[in-house]
Design an enzyme around this catalytic site. Sequence first.
Site, PDB file in Angstrom:
ATOM      1  CE  LYS A   1      94.575  33.050 -43.079  1.00 18.55           C
ATOM      2  NZ  LYS A   1      93.450  32.962 -42.128  1.00 18.55           N
TER       3      LYS A   1
ATOM      4  N   GLY B   1      89.130  29.965 -51.322  1.00 20.33           N
ATOM      5  CA  GLY B   1      88.345  31.031 -50.711  1.00 20.33           C
ATOM      6  C   GLY B   1      87.591  31.783 -51.788  1.00 20.33           C
ATOM      7  CB  SER B   2      85.968  35.067 -51.756  1.00 19.34           C
ATOM      8  OG  SER B   2      87.059  35.859 -51.353  1.00 19.34           O
TER       9      SER B   2
ATOM     10  CD  GLN C   1      86.577  41.346 -52.760  1.00 14.85           C
ATOM     11  OE1 GLN C   1      85.754  40.740 -52.062  1.00 14.85           O
ATOM     12  NE2 GLN C   1      86.784  42.629 -52.638  1.00 14.85           N
TER      13      GLN C   1
ATOM     14  N   GLY D   1      91.083  35.507 -54.034  1.00 14.34           N
ATOM     15  CA  GLY D   1      91.905  34.703 -54.947  1.00 14.34           C
ATOM     16  C   GLY D   1      92.610  35.565 -55.983  1.00 14.34           C
TER      17      GLY D   1
ATOM     18  CD  GLU E   1      90.062  24.260 -56.760  1.00 13.83           C
ATOM     19  OE1 GLU E   1      88.915  24.609 -57.110  1.00 13.83           O
ATOM     20  OE2 GLU E   1      90.805  23.568 -57.463  1.00 13.83           O
TER      21      GLU E   1
ATOM     22  CB  CYS F   1      83.042  26.182 -53.219  1.00 14.10           C
ATOM     23  SG  CYS F   1      83.666  24.561 -52.846  1.00 14.10           S
TER      24      CYS F   1
ATOM     25  CD  GLN G   1      78.977  35.121 -46.218  1.00 16.13           C
ATOM     26  OE1 GLN G   1      79.860  35.985 -46.306  1.00 16.13           O
ATOM     27  NE2 GLN G   1      78.351  34.643 -47.273  1.00 16.13           N
TER      28      GLN G   1
ATOM     29  CD  GLU H   1      80.535  31.885 -53.929  1.00 18.51           C
ATOM     30  OE1 GLU H   1      81.467  32.703 -53.835  1.00 18.51           O
ATOM     31  OE2 GLU H   1      80.690  30.657 -53.872  1.00 18.51           O
TER      32      GLU H   1
HETATM   33  P1  NDP Z   1      87.839  34.370 -48.071  1.00 15.55           P
HETATM   34  O1  NDP Z   1      88.468  34.572 -49.390  1.00 15.55           O
HETATM   35  O2  NDP Z   1      87.427  35.562 -47.326  1.00 15.55           O
HETATM   36  O3  NDP Z   1      88.817  33.570 -47.086  1.00 15.55           O
HETATM   37  C1  NDP Z   1      89.468  32.398 -47.435  1.00 15.55           C
HETATM   38  C2  NDP Z   1      90.811  32.347 -46.718  1.00 15.55           C
HETATM   39  O4  NDP Z   1      91.624  33.422 -47.190  1.00 15.55           O
HETATM   40  C3  NDP Z   1      90.686  32.550 -45.205  1.00 15.55           C
HETATM   41  O5  NDP Z   1      91.705  31.820 -44.555  1.00 15.55           O
HETATM   42  C4  NDP Z   1      90.926  34.041 -45.071  1.00 15.55           C
HETATM   43  O6  NDP Z   1      91.344  34.400 -43.784  1.00 15.55           O
HETATM   44  C5  NDP Z   1      92.003  34.241 -46.093  1.00 15.55           C
HETATM   45  N1  NDP Z   1      92.137  35.610 -46.565  1.00 15.55           N
HETATM   46  C6  NDP Z   1      91.205  36.592 -46.573  1.00 15.55           C
HETATM   47  N2  NDP Z   1      91.741  37.734 -47.061  1.00 15.55           N
HETATM   48  C7  NDP Z   1      93.041  37.459 -47.361  1.00 15.55           C
HETATM   49  C8  NDP Z   1      94.125  38.231 -47.878  1.00 15.55           C
HETATM   50  N3  NDP Z   1      93.989  39.518 -48.208  1.00 15.55           N
HETATM   51  N4  NDP Z   1      95.310  37.623 -48.048  1.00 15.55           N
HETATM   52  C9  NDP Z   1      95.477  36.314 -47.754  1.00 15.55           C
HETATM   53  N5  NDP Z   1      94.505  35.552 -47.223  1.00 15.55           N
HETATM   54  C10 NDP Z   1      93.291  36.112 -47.044  1.00 15.55           C
HETATM   55  O7  NDP Z   1      86.654  33.357 -48.288  1.00 15.55           O
HETATM   56  P2  NDP Z   1      85.588  32.882 -47.215  1.00 15.55           P
HETATM   57  O8  NDP Z   1      86.192  32.492 -45.942  1.00 15.55           O
HETATM   58  O9  NDP Z   1      84.525  33.893 -47.169  1.00 15.55           O
HETATM   59  O10 NDP Z   1      85.100  31.543 -47.894  1.00 15.55           O
HETATM   60  C11 NDP Z   1      84.039  31.539 -48.702  1.00 15.55           C
HETATM   61  C12 NDP Z   1      84.466  31.554 -50.150  1.00 15.55           C
HETATM   62  O11 NDP Z   1      85.330  30.478 -50.431  1.00 15.55           O
HETATM   63  C13 NDP Z   1      83.292  31.387 -51.066  1.00 15.55           C
HETATM   64  O12 NDP Z   1      83.395  32.310 -52.111  1.00 15.55           O
HETATM   65  C14 NDP Z   1      83.410  29.968 -51.581  1.00 15.55           C
HETATM   66  O13 NDP Z   1      82.858  29.735 -52.816  1.00 15.55           O
HETATM   67  C15 NDP Z   1      84.881  29.772 -51.575  1.00 15.55           C
HETATM   68  N6  NDP Z   1      85.208  28.378 -51.422  1.00 15.55           N
HETATM   69  C16 NDP Z   1      85.692  27.724 -52.511  1.00 15.55           C
HETATM   70  C17 NDP Z   1      85.967  26.398 -52.470  1.00 15.55           C
HETATM   71  C18 NDP Z   1      86.502  25.706 -53.672  1.00 15.55           C
HETATM   72  O14 NDP Z   1      87.098  24.648 -53.519  1.00 15.55           O
HETATM   73  N7  NDP Z   1      86.358  26.229 -54.866  1.00 15.55           N
HETATM   74  C19 NDP Z   1      85.753  25.614 -51.259  1.00 15.55           C
HETATM   75  C20 NDP Z   1      85.259  26.394 -50.146  1.00 15.55           C
HETATM   76  C21 NDP Z   1      85.007  27.747 -50.256  1.00 15.55           C
HETATM   77  P3  NDP Z   1      90.271  34.835 -42.657  1.00 15.55           P
HETATM   78  O15 NDP Z   1      88.981  34.183 -42.962  1.00 15.55           O
HETATM   79  O16 NDP Z   1      90.904  34.334 -41.432  1.00 15.55           O
HETATM   80  O17 NDP Z   1      90.208  36.316 -42.721  1.00 15.55           O
END
Ligand code: NDP
Length: 511
Positions: free
Chosen positions: A189, A242-243, A245, A247, A264, A298, A345, A400
Amino acid sequence: MAGAAYNTYGKGAYMSDRALNYIGGEWCWPDGAAEIPCVNPADTRDVICVAPDSPAEEVSRAVAAARAAYPAWKRTPPPERAKIITRAGQIMAERKNAMGALVTRECGKPLPEGLGDVQEAIDMAHLAAGEGRRMHGKTAPSELPDKLCLSFREPKGVCGLITPWNFPVAIPAWKGLHALICGNTIVLKPAEDTPMCGVEFVRALVDAGVPKGVVNLVHGSGEVTGKAIVEHGDIDLVSFTGSTQTGCYVASTCGATGKGVSLECGGKNAQIVMDDANLDLALEGATWGAFGTAGQRCTATSRLIVHEKVHDAMVERIVNAAKNVKVGNGMDDGVLTGPIINETQMRRVLEYIRIGRDDDGATLACGGERMSDGALAHGWFVRPTVFTGVTRGMRIFKEEIFGPVLSVVKVGSLDEAVETLNDCAYGLSSSIYTQDVNAAMRAMRDIEAGIVYINGPTIGAEVHMPFGGVKGTGNGHREAAWTGLDIFSEWKTVYVDYSGKLQRAQIDNAE
Ligand code: NDP
């Protein structure tokens, strides 16, 4: 599932204005699903496509297809799996320019970075394909005669991959190609902001000949489609980037439903500049680390920890550099800072700037506002921002921001610099600029982060080295490199007894 509920476009179908799902070897659209528009963040009049907000039933269909394909893919020899991954890498190389431009159009990062995103996926294909002929296990002597001990990797099963928008080809490749070479089947996804990049990544695998059901793609929002993956009962592992939160939700739900999980998450990365540093080099690193990708990596540099002896000189340089950064559409030459990914954002970044100025009381040295003049009128741009006088209690020091905002902190010694860097809930990337080898070695030892750069910026990871962080950044896994295999495989231990009799370990050979 009833076929009538789905619009199926077949194996070869591809639509440039509809981001289709790919399930069981067919491109499809879940009938009745809400449409999510995907727009160019540099110019929101440019509507790239619509993607379906795939409901739980669509996720179930994808998981069922992945489950059905799993036994045959698991039995396929890894060097044969590697041939498909190699071909996918070649296809991405052939399509690199178009894919790179798509990355820029969907997520806004400047074209050289868009191309770099695709290059990372190509590099990952080489790396993962190579593992097809390595993937070593260990043999060991037995403590008993006429007996052999072996261990080897086995796949986990069906893997759900949830990826963010900021590396829309590279991160699916990091996760997906390692998952595939290990023999897993996948349900990907992508982020709703970058669905077409997900399509292009999957299309490369499909065109490379991946068997039906091995790779499945479901578009949708995190709240609907992502949640359905995390909560699904027949997924063995969720790999999430992703974030922090989100995670935490993913990890706790996977824990409650008995799945494996790799995370991550966020970062609050710092660059230290010592009093003996080459300031020009440190400046180049900080400018690239803080304002490249509009600070939305990130690993982006969001804290600059500067020795008091060079503090004023460094501040003058970085403020000057920030004022001269070219901001704009990533397709334009010379742009370093593209748009923020979406309006929500952008408002979050602007709110953090307000907090830094009003609540925290830091000094806004430059930037601090939305840019919307002329060609920027239809995008989500924030002027590169530098705060000085930042201290450790401030929210802009701790949280962040994920935007082009840099906080400068003054320190008096190496120990204080490292302690300041470590005073953080995250631990992904870090950097120190110094010409003192002893200082570099001590920093390398004492910094609490998954990645340390010496005389380089906090960004710039290479796929053959472990990637990930400590503290709130992750849950102990490292993607890419040889360590990525550990996420997507289990160890199986085999004892071969050719003595022809019962041999009891720890008993027959007891002292
Ligand atoms: P999010 O956590 O909002 O989203 C990441 C992914 O998770 C997206 O595909 C999103 O879908 C999905 N998602 C959101 N909510 C849920 C849920 N309740 N259940 C399952 N999946 C969900 O992060 P961002 O898109 O805002 O990305 C930015 C964040 O990611 C930053 O905090 C950054 O530091 C981190 N990041 C970390 C990396 C690393 O390797 N450590 C690399 C890149 C980013 P959708 O967006 O379609 O709603």
